[in-house]
Design a protein around this motif. Structure first.
Motif, PDB file in Angstrom:
ATOM      1  N   THR A 195     -96.914 -63.623 -70.613  1.00  0.00           N
ATOM      2  CA  THR A 195     -96.886 -65.004 -70.143  1.00  0.00           C
ATOM      3  C   THR A 195     -97.196 -65.936 -71.312  1.00  0.00           C
ATOM      4  N   GLU A 196     -96.959 -67.225 -71.101  1.00  0.00           N
ATOM      5  CA  GLU A 196     -97.272 -68.199 -72.146  1.00  0.00           C
ATOM      6  C   GLU A 196     -98.759 -68.157 -72.489  1.00  0.00           C
ATOM      7  N   SER A 197     -99.584 -67.965 -71.479  1.00  0.00           N
ATOM      8  CA  SER A 197    -101.022 -67.890 -71.707  1.00  0.00           C
ATOM      9  C   SER A 197    -101.375 -66.693 -72.580  1.00  0.00           C
ATOM     10  N   GLN A 198    -100.724 -65.561 -72.344  1.00  0.00           N
ATOM     11  CA  GLN A 198    -101.002 -64.366 -73.150  1.00  0.00           C
ATOM     12  C   GLN A 198    -100.527 -64.547 -74.585  1.00  0.00           C
ATOM     13  N   TYR A 199     -99.355 -65.156 -74.757  1.00  0.00           N
ATOM     14  CA  TYR A 199     -98.883 -65.431 -76.124  1.00  0.00           C
ATOM     15  C   TYR A 199     -99.885 -66.318 -76.866  1.00  0.00           C
ATOM     16  N   ALA A 200    -100.423 -67.306 -76.174  1.00  0.00           N
ATOM     17  CA  ALA A 200    -101.394 -68.203 -76.806  1.00  0.00           C
ATOM     18  C   ALA A 200    -102.669 -67.445 -77.175  1.00  0.00           C
ATOM     19  N   GLU A 201    -103.109 -66.528 -76.301  1.00  0.00           N
ATOM     20  CA  GLU A 201    -104.310 -65.743 -76.589  1.00  0.00           C
ATOM     21  C   GLU A 201    -104.099 -64.810 -77.788  1.00  0.00           C
TER      22      GLU A 201
END
Length: 284
Positions: A195-201
């Motif tokens: 997810t976008e959140s995981q890519y950011a993390e």
């Protein structure tokens, strides 16, 4: 005149010290928790390609031992990572594929038995589970071991045979090793697109260890999309040799494909390839 020259020299020394402090932040302590440089750089420069430039264009350019990370493929999803200071890490440590020596750190994922063991060598100082042993929680690792900072980003795992249904929420961890200026990521037993959140993390990854198997984790199309999105300079396939060729043909001419000529891959900031490269390790 002498006083003015003295003050000028003192000012220059102060500026140099400040610049040095910015380039080499102090190591974490009990009062100063670790900070992910890989996340910080990615957030500061969104959308950038983080390939490093090797003037010779050769992946294995010479590098000082003080800045060189050694990576050796042990088997399946297990790599042995050795830092410049000698910290040793075995990824997806299990009861089948193990390095010949006892590593300082092991990471595990519990998708099935070739990715973890319930009975690790008691001499291992740090055993990091990619899942939480507490129901409803997820693994959260932020640990400094010598010159290596280790953290994780969790993802879900499904039924082993792809029969549908969630096996365990946050049961897999993408482990990230920050060492010698490099950001090295191991996707573990990844079952779902990020997810976008995981890519950011995750942030920036210079070196990416990616499972290829055609479907036990994810299909080739899905996995290749993740690899392209992460924009790593060096990609190391792992997991299932029978699906390797199918994985390699999913990439266009913007990716260079090579085969390691030595069991130990030596990587540093200065010798990462100019063009993103999929390097097949010996034994894969």
């Amino acid at each position: 005149m002498m006083l003015r020259m003295f003050m000028l020299a003192l000012s220059m020394l102060s500026l140099a010290a400040a610049a040095s402090a910015q380039q080499a932040p102090p190591r974490p302590s009990a009062n100063r928790p670790p900070i992910s440089q890989c996340q910080a750089v990615a957030q500061a420069v969104p959308g950038v390609t983080f390939a490093r430039f090797d003037p010779s264009g050769v992946q294995l350019a010479q590098a000082s031992s003080k800045e060189e990370v050694q990576i050796q493929y042990i088997g399946h999803s297990t790599f042995l990572i050795t830092s410049p200071e000698g910290v040793t890490i075995a990824t997806d440590y299990n009861g089948i594929y193990r390095p010949s020596m006892t590593p300082d750190v092991v990471t595990m994922n519990n998708a099935h038995s070739t990715h973890y063991t319930a009975h690790p060598d008691p001499a291992i100082k740090h055993v990091l589970h990619g899942w939480s042993d507490v129901p409803g929680e997820k693994a959260d690792h932020k640990i400094q071991v010598g010159d290596v900072y280790i953290r994780n980003v969790t993802s879900d795992i499904r039924n082993r045979w792809g029969g549908g249904g969630l096996l365990q929420k946050d049961g897999n961890s993408i482990f990230i090793f920050e060492v010698a200026g490099l950001c090295i990521g191991h996707l573990g037993h990844l079952h779902y697109e990020l997810t976008e959140s995981q890519y950011a993390e995750i942030g920036r990854l210079d070196v990416l260890m990616v499972p290829v198997d055609g479907g036990l984790t994810m299909g080739t199309d899905s996995m290749s999309r993740i690899v392209k999105r992460l924009r790593s300079a060096l990609i190391l396939p792992m997991h299932q040799p029978h699906a390797l060729e199918q994985f390699l043909v999913a990439f266009g001419p913007q990716f260079k494909i090579g085969y390691a000529s030595d069991p130990v891959i030596r990587v540093s900031m200065r010798n990462l390839p100019r063009q993103p490269q999929i390097l097949v390790p010996q034994g894969m």
